[in-house]
Design a protein around this motif. Sequence first.
Motif, PDB file in Angstrom:
ATOM      1  N   GLN A  34      18.714  -0.834  20.814  1.00  0.00           N
ATOM      2  CA  GLN A  34      18.494   0.275  19.852  1.00  0.00           C
ATOM      3  C   GLN A  34      17.411  -0.406  18.964  1.00  0.00           C
ATOM      4  N   THR A  35      17.818  -1.772  18.276  1.00  0.00           N
ATOM      5  CA  THR A  35      17.002  -2.379  17.405  1.00  0.00           C
ATOM      6  C   THR A  35      15.604  -2.756  18.035  1.00  0.00           C
ATOM      7  N   LYS A  36      15.763  -3.278  19.289  1.00  0.00           N
ATOM      8  CA  LYS A  36      14.326  -3.376  19.971  1.00  0.00           C
ATOM      9  C   LYS A  36      13.613  -2.000  19.973  1.00  0.00           C
ATOM     10  N   LEU A  37      14.161  -0.954  20.441  1.00  0.00           N
ATOM     11  CA  LEU A  37      13.548   0.296  20.468  1.00  0.00           C
ATOM     12  C   LEU A  37      12.819   0.723  19.337  1.00  0.00           C
ATOM     13  N   LEU A  38      13.549   0.242  18.138  1.00  0.00           N
ATOM     14  CA  LEU A  38      13.054   0.839  16.763  1.00  0.00           C
ATOM     15  C   LEU A  38      11.834   0.054  16.585  1.00  0.00           C
ATOM     16  N   TYR A  39      11.916  -1.430  17.036  1.00  0.00           N
ATOM     17  CA  TYR A  39      10.873  -2.343  16.668  1.00  0.00           C
ATOM     18  C   TYR A  39       9.564  -1.671  17.636  1.00  0.00           C
ATOM     19  N   TYR A  40       9.613  -1.284  18.780  1.00  0.00           N
ATOM     20  CA  TYR A  40       8.713  -1.409  19.816  1.00  0.00           C
ATOM     21  C   TYR A  40       8.044   0.166  19.255  1.00  0.00           C
ATOM     22  N   ARG A  41       8.776   0.949  18.956  1.00  0.00           N
ATOM     23  CA  ARG A  41       8.284   2.378  18.687  1.00  0.00           C
ATOM     24  C   ARG A  41       7.651   2.183  17.400  1.00  0.00           C
ATOM     25  N   ASN A  42       7.978   1.602  16.422  1.00  0.00           N
ATOM     26  CA  ASN A  42       7.273   1.258  15.290  1.00  0.00           C
ATOM     27  C   ASN A  42       5.891   0.647  15.540  1.00  0.00           C
ATOM     28  N   THR A  43       5.970  -0.396  16.344  1.00  0.00           N
ATOM     29  CA  THR A  43       4.767  -1.084  16.637  1.00  0.00           C
ATOM     30  C   THR A  43       3.725  -0.386  17.564  1.00  0.00           C
ATOM     31  N   VAL A  44       4.320   0.251  18.542  1.00  0.00           N
ATOM     32  CA  VAL A  44       3.208   1.321  19.207  1.00  0.00           C
ATOM     33  C   VAL A  44       2.554   2.225  18.594  1.00  0.00           C
ATOM     34  N   HIS A  45       3.268   2.958  17.612  1.00  0.00           N
ATOM     35  CA  HIS A  45       2.817   4.017  17.009  1.00  0.00           C
ATOM     36  C   HIS A  45       1.873   3.618  15.811  1.00  0.00           C
ATOM     37  N   ASN A  46       2.082   2.265  15.171  1.00  0.00           N
ATOM     38  CA  ASN A  46       1.246   1.763  14.462  1.00  0.00           C
ATOM     39  C   ASN A  46      -0.071   1.288  14.923  1.00  0.00           C
ATOM     40  N   ILE A  64     -10.225  -3.571  10.122  1.00  0.00           N
ATOM     41  CA  ILE A  64     -10.111  -2.088   9.367  1.00  0.00           C
ATOM     42  C   ILE A  64     -10.153  -2.348   8.107  1.00  0.00           C
ATOM     43  N   TYR A  65     -11.023  -1.864   7.284  1.00  0.00           N
ATOM     44  CA  TYR A  65     -10.928  -1.930   5.844  1.00  0.00           C
ATOM     45  C   TYR A  65      -9.773  -0.992   5.257  1.00  0.00           C
ATOM     46  N   PRO A  66      -9.124  -1.209   4.215  1.00  0.00           N
ATOM     47  CA  PRO A  66      -8.030  -0.597   3.841  1.00  0.00           C
ATOM     48  C   PRO A  66      -8.315   0.844   3.441  1.00  0.00           C
ATOM     49  N   GLU A  67      -9.533   0.911   2.897  1.00  0.00           N
ATOM     50  CA  GLU A  67      -9.950   2.432   2.414  1.00  0.00           C
ATOM     51  C   GLU A  67     -10.249   3.297   3.438  1.00  0.00           C
ATOM     52  N   LEU A  68     -10.332   2.854   4.705  1.00  0.00           N
ATOM     53  CA  LEU A  68     -10.622   3.637   5.890  1.00  0.00           C
ATOM     54  C   LEU A  68      -8.989   4.128   6.549  1.00  0.00           C
ATOM     55  N   LEU A  69      -8.252   3.379   6.015  1.00  0.00           N
ATOM     56  CA  LEU A  69      -6.816   3.840   6.675  1.00  0.00           C
ATOM     57  C   LEU A  69      -5.905   4.928   6.079  1.00  0.00           C
ATOM     58  N   GLY A  70      -6.008   5.001   4.639  1.00  0.00           N
ATOM     59  CA  GLY A  70      -5.351   6.021   3.995  1.00  0.00           C
ATOM     60  C   GLY A  70      -3.805   5.791   4.000  1.00  0.00           C
ATOM     61  N   GLY A  71      -3.361   4.442   4.095  1.00  0.00           N
ATOM     62  CA  GLY A  71      -1.962   4.064   3.977  1.00  0.00           C
ATOM     63  C   GLY A  71      -1.105   4.020   5.203  1.00  0.00           C
ATOM     64  N   GLU A  72      -0.255   3.265   5.562  1.00  0.00           N
ATOM     65  CA  GLU A  72       0.281   2.959   6.938  1.00  0.00           C
ATOM     66  C   GLU A  72       1.360   4.137   6.972  1.00  0.00           C
ATOM     67  N   PRO A  73       1.399   4.564   8.372  1.00  0.00           N
ATOM     68  CA  PRO A  73       2.393   5.645   8.810  1.00  0.00           C
ATOM     69  C   PRO A  73       3.626   5.451   8.508  1.00  0.00           C
ATOM     70  N   GLN A  74       4.613   6.294   8.257  1.00  0.00           N
ATOM     71  CA  GLN A  74       6.084   5.895   8.114  1.00  0.00           C
ATOM     72  C   GLN A  74       6.585   5.725   9.102  1.00  0.00           C
ATOM     73  N   LEU A  75       7.719   4.835   9.222  1.00  0.00           N
ATOM     74  CA  LEU A  75       8.430   5.007  10.346  1.00  0.00           C
ATOM     75  C   LEU A  75       9.156   6.265  10.954  1.00  0.00           C
ATOM     76  N   GLU A  76       9.475   7.130   9.708  1.00  0.00           N
ATOM     77  CA  GLU A  76      10.341   8.237  10.044  1.00  0.00           C
ATOM     78  C   GLU A  76       9.406   9.401  11.021  1.00  0.00           C
ATOM     79  N   ASP A  77       7.852   9.104  10.887  1.00  0.00           N
ATOM     80  CA  ASP A  77       7.092   9.941  11.695  1.00  0.00           C
ATOM     81  C   ASP A  77       7.078   9.633  13.135  1.00  0.00           C
ATOM     82  N   TYR A  78       7.715   8.622  13.565  1.00  0.00           N
ATOM     83  CA  TYR A  78       7.513   8.367  15.077  1.00  0.00           C
ATOM     84  C   TYR A  78       8.717   7.493  15.509  1.00  0.00           C
ATOM     85  N   VAL A  79       9.920   7.647  14.871  1.00  0.00           N
ATOM     86  CA  VAL A  79      11.073   7.105  15.352  1.00  0.00           C
ATOM     87  C   VAL A  79      11.853   8.135  15.992  1.00  0.00           C
ATOM     88  N   HIS A  80      12.444   8.138  17.374  1.00  0.00           N
ATOM     89  CA  HIS A  80      12.827   9.312  17.667  1.00  0.00           C
ATOM     90  C   HIS A  80      14.139   9.459  17.403  1.00  0.00           C
TER      91      HIS A  80
END
Length: 230
Positions: free
Chosen positions: A139-151, A212-228
């Motif tokens: 489950q810890t590995k799933l959290l990490y790779y979900r985080n990574t893939v969506h980011n 990618i310049y930070p002003e183009l990003l508009g902030g990192e996505p939150q983990l809650e947005d993509y954790v199952h």
Amino acid sequence: MEIKRIEKFDRHVIEQLLFAIPFFKAVRAFDYSQFDALLQYSRLIVFRPGEVVLRRGDGDQSLYFLLKGRLAVYADEGLKGQVVNYITPGEVFGDLARLTHRPRSATVVADEECREALVFSADVSAFDNLETTHPLSQQTKLLYYRNTVHNLRWKLEVYRSQYPQDELAERHRAIKLYMGPKDTLEELKSLHGQARDLADLLLAWNSRFGAIYPELLGGEPQLEDYVHTK
């Protein structure tokens, strides 16, 4: 540079520092023993202004999170060019080299305008062994790779929106999403493969446009947005 051992800090202080990092926040909420296991492979490093955090071409495979301060990213190891990006607190860096097992693709330096930079360094080599459940659980590995893939997908979408006519623009959409049963080894293997392929593609973009310049990003996505969640 000053390396600080995690066990020398009050646990409450460490938890407060890591609260801004969605992955660690999620692991702590899911299983505190796994949060503790992650800390066993980690350390805190303080960098003074101008000190090199990572150098282009290095083979180090650790993963890093910035907790305080700001880091400047250069495309070359000699710091002769312009800054191509800045890393701000809460951001992960060093992930592309770790996923692709390639040398570092950029040089990262503690910003001259900040008094110090506090970096959390984690040896996450255990994430590569997908079938073991100790010391890190599935489950810890799933959290990490979900985080990574969506980011990674999010960053690639930013590039696509800025350069829609580029030949790389649609390639990440051809990397298939996982549609099978959740919370399984099958999902973990799929996420691992996606992360590797997406990292290769992001490196191709970065080599073409710098970063990618930070002003183009508009902030990192939150983990809650993509954790199952069930």
